[in-house]
Design an enzyme around this catalytic site. Structure first.
Site, mmCIF file in Angstrom:
data_model
loop_
_atom_site.group_PDB
_atom_site.id
_atom_site.type_symbol
_atom_site.label_atom_id
_atom_site.label_comp_id
_atom_site.label_asym_id
_atom_site.label_seq_id
_atom_site.Cartn_x
_atom_site.Cartn_y
_atom_site.Cartn_z
ATOM 1 N N ARG A 104 43.637 44.911 47.311
ATOM 2 C CA ARG A 104 42.337 44.460 47.594
ATOM 3 C C ARG A 104 41.981 43.228 47.929
ATOM 4 O O ARG A 104 41.925 42.277 46.987
ATOM 5 C CB ARG A 104 41.295 45.043 46.363
ATOM 6 C CG ARG A 104 39.901 44.569 46.513
ATOM 7 C CD ARG A 104 39.143 45.716 47.724
ATOM 8 N NE ARG A 104 37.689 45.341 47.748
ATOM 9 C CZ ARG A 104 37.130 44.797 48.605
ATOM 10 N NH1 ARG A 104 37.737 44.231 49.954
ATOM 11 N NH2 ARG A 104 35.882 44.535 48.877
ATOM 12 N N CYS A 112 40.173 48.558 40.855
ATOM 13 C CA CYS A 112 39.060 48.178 41.452
ATOM 14 C C CYS A 112 37.721 49.080 41.217
ATOM 15 O O CYS A 112 37.948 50.381 40.642
ATOM 16 C CB CYS A 112 39.306 48.329 42.982
ATOM 17 S SG CYS A 112 37.870 47.675 43.820
ATOM 18 N N HIS A 149 52.581 23.548 56.222
ATOM 19 C CA HIS A 149 52.648 22.296 55.034
ATOM 20 C C HIS A 149 53.851 21.482 54.991
ATOM 21 O O HIS A 149 53.823 20.545 54.624
ATOM 22 C CB HIS A 149 52.477 23.174 53.725
ATOM 23 C CG HIS A 149 51.074 23.785 53.782
ATOM 24 N ND1 HIS A 149 49.809 23.092 53.736
ATOM 25 C CD2 HIS A 149 50.543 25.118 53.807
ATOM 26 C CE1 HIS A 149 48.805 23.963 53.681
ATOM 27 N NE2 HIS A 149 49.313 25.162 53.794
ATOM 28 N N TYR A 154 29.508 44.089 42.635
ATOM 29 C CA TYR A 154 30.193 44.410 41.379
ATOM 30 C C TYR A 154 29.377 44.414 40.226
ATOM 31 O O TYR A 154 29.546 43.794 38.914
ATOM 32 C CB TYR A 154 31.558 43.284 41.218
ATOM 33 C CG TYR A 154 32.509 43.529 42.093
ATOM 34 C CD1 TYR A 154 33.179 44.689 42.194
ATOM 35 C CD2 TYR A 154 32.678 42.417 42.983
ATOM 36 C CE1 TYR A 154 34.183 44.893 43.157
ATOM 37 C CE2 TYR A 154 33.930 42.580 43.960
ATOM 38 C CZ TYR A 154 34.448 43.891 44.103
ATOM 39 O OH TYR A 154 35.230 44.181 45.180
ATOM 40 N N HIS A 157 63.822 35.454 48.758
ATOM 41 C CA HIS A 157 62.607 34.263 48.720
ATOM 42 C C HIS A 157 61.271 34.848 48.388
ATOM 43 O O HIS A 157 60.883 35.629 49.477
ATOM 44 C CB HIS A 157 62.796 33.231 49.757
ATOM 45 C CG HIS A 157 63.860 32.218 49.354
ATOM 46 N ND1 HIS A 157 65.205 32.917 49.434
ATOM 47 C CD2 HIS A 157 63.958 31.092 49.187
ATOM 48 C CE1 HIS A 157 66.025 31.836 49.209
ATOM 49 N NE2 HIS A 157 65.363 30.549 49.055
HETATM 50 N N1 MTE Z 1 41.144 37.298 43.998
HETATM 51 C C1 MTE Z 1 40.941 36.741 45.342
HETATM 52 N N2 MTE Z 1 41.232 35.423 45.067
HETATM 53 N N3 MTE Z 1 40.302 37.330 46.451
HETATM 54 C C2 MTE Z 1 40.340 38.817 46.331
HETATM 55 O O1 MTE Z 1 39.874 39.071 47.422
HETATM 56 N N4 MTE Z 1 39.926 40.599 45.163
HETATM 57 C C3 MTE Z 1 39.704 41.186 43.807
HETATM 58 C C4 MTE Z 1 40.815 40.721 42.670
HETATM 59 N N5 MTE Z 1 41.101 39.347 42.731
HETATM 60 C C5 MTE Z 1 40.482 39.038 45.253
HETATM 61 C C6 MTE Z 1 40.945 38.640 44.051
HETATM 62 C C7 MTE Z 1 39.596 42.504 43.680
HETATM 63 S S1 MTE Z 1 37.997 43.025 44.022
HETATM 64 C C8 MTE Z 1 40.355 43.461 42.981
HETATM 65 S S2 MTE Z 1 40.172 44.929 42.690
HETATM 66 C C9 MTE Z 1 41.994 42.830 42.476
HETATM 67 O O2 MTE Z 1 41.789 41.452 42.896
HETATM 68 C C10 MTE Z 1 42.766 43.551 43.348
HETATM 69 O O3 MTE Z 1 44.301 43.151 42.841
HETATM 70 P P1 MTE Z 1 45.223 43.716 43.786
HETATM 71 O O4 MTE Z 1 45.157 43.321 45.215
HETATM 72 O O5 MTE Z 1 46.636 42.815 43.253
HETATM 73 O O6 MTE Z 1 45.520 44.910 43.356
HETATM 74 MO MO MO Z 2 37.829 45.081 43.461
#
Ligand code: MTE
Ligand code: MO
Length: 473
Positions: A144, A191, A66, A331, A42
């Site tokens: 990340r 990243c 929930h 970024y 699951h």
């Molecule tokens: N999306 C959400 N909601 N929260 C996050 O912290 N991190 C971003 C992105 N999307 C992030 C996110 C960053 S900086 C990166 S590099 C990628 O997700 C990492 O994706 P992964 O953890 O699937 O490798």
């Molecule tokens: Mo990232």
């Protein structure tokens, strides 16, 4: 209480998933449950492993939050017996999980990941694991996270598309989303901070010291964002969508301190160039794991990882970029001459398409043949394929071409997944040496020689030649 065998607490404790047949039992109230299959099959089911061989109560919040009834129904189907009263057990069950802070509901992770930060969780696989397969196994895919992983129940999930004023254009359940045509795209996500450790070594930068593993490759399955936008009422379609300049993605993860949600945006033209901008619910044929955005994430092939928003809750059609911290104050990259006193984040555009990168992930020496074998990855953003990887065993004085594992030509401007490569090169007679790799993409972009020349205060976009020191051959 139904007619079930009775178990001693010690018996339940012995089924902690580590012994014998590795089965996992848990107790809840007076029931004993075999959750071995459930945990494996699951989405999010592995959460229950926290309670393996013990009472579920201290971990109950995760399940009860929930939809307690729904979980109880599933649990009852897994019941194998009744628990014999036990003082110690009851004590433990009544203990409220003291660490139940914002990070109490994080998923179970592979011990093979190298952890750069625990909370929020940031981790990368050992480099040499990345070159085993074209597709990175889900449990090794780098993670990340900026915030705690949110607990999202699939029955309650909604994906909303709104205009700038918050007017609802589309609202879909997970089931609705899955009814749209499913598309699968192989795409590498990286990243912007990958290989930050090398920039940090040049001069201190802010951010986690990623090595070369903050990049991974997967096959993503989901609905096209374009198909979801097309569901807007036609009046809205012509006005809102054509006037939108940016697609803002809002996550369902929130900062426990400030309450901010993770958000980021892409310029709307990306959608015209990249048909497979996906709202993905599958990763390598499996349900999207919690760490990677369960139940739905944005996958924007060729674009920096930061815009591939996980736990996607809303898409906002907007004239402006996302106003989030991560879009406006992070970024973005700057000249090596800019420091924290002089930086002006409005002066640089947000990172979108990624530059060409490569890394040496593994190498081995053959003392007899006096050769060095190496393998690695190469990738470029914006759909640019890799046409060549050059390797050197003398710090870049002489070069040789690596063999690309991808056979045949890559689809022009539509190659979103990485190219793994291998090379065997003559080792220098003796002494220390430096292995180097650099890649060339389909636009003949290549990588800068030194990290010094591209240093920036946030330590982003390090695509300098990758160098690995080797000892005496
Ligand atoms: N999306 C959400 N909601 N929260 C996050 O912290 N991190 C971003 C992105 N999307 C992030 C996110 C960053 S900086 C990166 S590099 C990628 O997700 C990492 O994706 P992964 O953890 O699937 O490798
Ligand atoms: Mo990232």
């Amino acid at each position: 209480i139904p007619e079930f065998p009775s178990f001693k607490a010690s018996e339940v404790r012995s089924h902690d998933g580590k012994k014998g047949d590795r089965s996992v039992w848990v107790g809840y109230g007076r029931g004993v449950y075999d959750v071995t299959e459930f945990a494996a099959s699951h989405p999010g089911g592995d959460q229950i492993l926290r309670a393996a061989g013990g009472p579920l109560e201290p971990h109950w919040r995760l399940y009860a939050q929930h939809n307690a009834e729904w979980v109880l129904e599933i649990l009852e189907e897994l019941r194998i017996g009744n628990l014999m009263p036990d003082e110690e057990w009851i004590q433990e069950a009544e203990d409220i999980n003291e660490e139940a802070g914002p990070y109490a509901e994080e998923p179970i992770r592979s011990p093979k990941l190298i952890v750069q930060g625990e909370a929020p969780f940031n981790a990368e696989p050992e480099l040499k694991l990345l070159v085993h397969d074209q597709l990175t196994p889900n449990d090794l895919f780098y993670v990340r996270n900026h915030m705690p992983v949110p607990v999202i129940h699939p029955e309650e999930y909604r994906l909303e598309v709104v205009d700038t004023n918050g007017k609802m254009l589309v609202s879909l359940s997970l089931e609705d989303l899955k009814k749209l045509p499913k598309h699968v795209v192989a795409a590498t996500i990286q990243c912007a901070g990958n290989r930050r450790n090398e920039l940090d070594a040049v001069k201190k930068v802010k951010g986690g010291r990623w090595e070369g593993g903050a990049i991974s490759n997967a096959e993503w399955g989901g609905a096209r964002l374009a198909d979801v936008l097309a569901l807007s009422p036609s009046s809205a379609k012509t006005i809102e969508i054509s006037e939108a300049h940016h697609l803002c993605f809002e996550g369902l993860d929130t900062d426990p301190g400030t309450g901010a949600v993770y958000a980021a945006s892409i310029p709307v033209d990306v959608l015209h160039r990249v048909p497979d901008v996906l709202l993905a619910y599958e990763m390598n044929g499996e349900t999207l794991p919690r760490d990677h955005g369960y139940p739905v994430r944005a996958v924007v092939p060729g674009i920096v990882g930061a815009r591939c928003v996980k736990w996607l809750g809303r898409v906002v059609l907007s004239k402006e970029e996302s106003t989030s911290h991560w879009q406006r104050q992070d970024y973005r990259s700057f000249s090596p001459g800019v420091d924290w006193d002089t930086v002006d984040f409005t002066k640089a555009p947000s990172i979108q398409e990624m530059p060409v990168v490569s890394s040496i992930c593994d190498h081995s020496l053959d003392g007899e043949k006096k050769t060095i074998s190496m393998s690695g990855y190469a990738w470029s953003g914006d759909g640019k394929g890799i046409i060549r990887v050059d390797v050197s065993a003398d710090g870049g004085k002489t070069w040789q071409e690596a063999a690309l594992r991808k056979k045949g030509s890559q689809k022009r401007n539509e190659t979103y997944d990485w190219t793994l490569w291998d090379a065997t090169i003559k080792a220098p007679a003796n002494g220390k040496t430096e292995l180097v790799c650099k890649a060339v993409d389909s636009a003949y972009n290549t990588q800068p020689e030194r990290a010094e020349s591209i240093w920036n205060l946030r330590g982003l976009l390090n695509n300098a030649w990758h160098r690995v020191d080797v000892d005496k051959v």
